[in-house]
Design an enzyme around this catalytic site. Sequence first.
Site, PDB file in Angstrom:
ATOM      1  N   LEU A 133      31.416  57.848  70.567  1.00 61.62           N
ATOM      2  CA  LEU A 133      31.634  58.120  71.988  1.00 61.62           C
ATOM      3  C   LEU A 133      32.834  59.045  72.234  1.00 61.62           C
ATOM      4  O   LEU A 133      33.625  58.836  73.138  1.00 61.62           O
ATOM      5  CB  LEU A 133      31.822  56.799  72.749  1.00 61.62           C
ATOM      6  N   HIS A 164      20.562  60.189  70.170  1.00 65.05           N
ATOM      7  CA  HIS A 164      20.700  59.880  71.597  1.00 65.05           C
ATOM      8  C   HIS A 164      19.542  58.969  72.018  1.00 65.05           C
ATOM      9  O   HIS A 164      18.380  59.250  71.677  1.00 65.05           O
ATOM     10  CB  HIS A 164      20.690  61.172  72.429  1.00 65.05           C
TER      11      HIS A 164
HETATM   12  C1  GRF Z   1      23.045  53.794  70.122  1.00 68.37           C
HETATM   13  O1  GRF Z   1      22.220  53.447  71.196  1.00 68.37           O
HETATM   14  C2  GRF Z   1      23.115  55.292  70.010  1.00 68.37           C
HETATM   15  O2  GRF Z   1      21.928  55.941  70.307  1.00 68.37           O
HETATM   16  C3  GRF Z   1      24.130  55.601  71.056  1.00 68.37           C
HETATM   17  O3  GRF Z   1      25.097  54.559  70.924  1.00 68.37           O
HETATM   18  C4  GRF Z   1      24.478  53.402  70.388  1.00 68.37           C
HETATM   19  C5  GRF Z   1      25.234  53.028  69.156  1.00 68.37           C
HETATM   20  O4  GRF Z   1      24.826  51.834  68.593  1.00 68.37           O
HETATM   21  N1  GRF Z   1      24.601  56.958  70.965  1.00 68.37           N
HETATM   22  P1  GRF Z   1      25.313  51.391  67.148  1.00 68.37           P
HETATM   23  O5  GRF Z   1      26.831  51.455  67.120  1.00 68.37           O
HETATM   24  O6  GRF Z   1      24.698  52.312  66.134  1.00 68.37           O
HETATM   25  O7  GRF Z   1      24.833  49.979  66.991  1.00 68.37           O
END
Ligand code: GRF
Length: 202
Positions: A91, A110
């Site tokens: 993020l 995404h």
């Molecule tokens: C996932 O939904 C991904 O697509 C998004 O953030 C989430 C991350 O989940 N960008 P994780 O940390 O891989 O469990």
Amino acid sequence: MLKILVCVSGGGTNLQAILDGIEKGTVRNAKVVEVISNNPGVYALERAKNAGVKGVCVSPKDYADREEFHRALIEEIDSVSPDLIVLAGFLVNIPSELVRKYPRRIINIHPSLIPSFCGKGYYGLKVHEAALARGVKVTGATVHIVDDGVDTGPILMQKAVEVQPGDTPEVLQKRVMEQAEWVILPGVIDKIATGELSLENS
Ligand code: GRF
């Protein structure tokens, strides 16, 4: 052997899907050489540790400003010289300098079918809230190359997932992860690592 660096911010289920794929042999010719998190203490770092992969935290809170944080992030990445950088729930807005340094070598997952529900402000549960609010019957996930924009780079793979009556954002998020994200992210990495998919020509 494709040297992969995975950037995470949270639970790391997508990281786990990559590690499991390598372990099972469905992701061939690839190795996760390091995991970088911008948040300390996240479960993704635990997952790295359990797999015997080096996990590092580069937190913006430890730097005076965004520029210094970006410099530290790029330095850490450079120290590994990865062949591929995978943003798996990372993020952080990627600095342009990183995109310039690793052109067509950074990919992102995404949780929607781009160009729907993507771009600035669309992350995590917000994506699924927006999909439900619009009433779409199909959503999904996209793996794309990272360029200078937000979710604007060339699309590499997508998978559709049906929305079910009564879905909450949380239920839909889980279905999209299970049926799409955890399938196409390792899938794309396998294709890149085996040479079936060329990032240069995508
Ligand atoms: C996932 O939904 C991904 O697509 C998004 O953030 C989430 C991350 O989940 N960008 P994780 O940390 O891989 O469990």
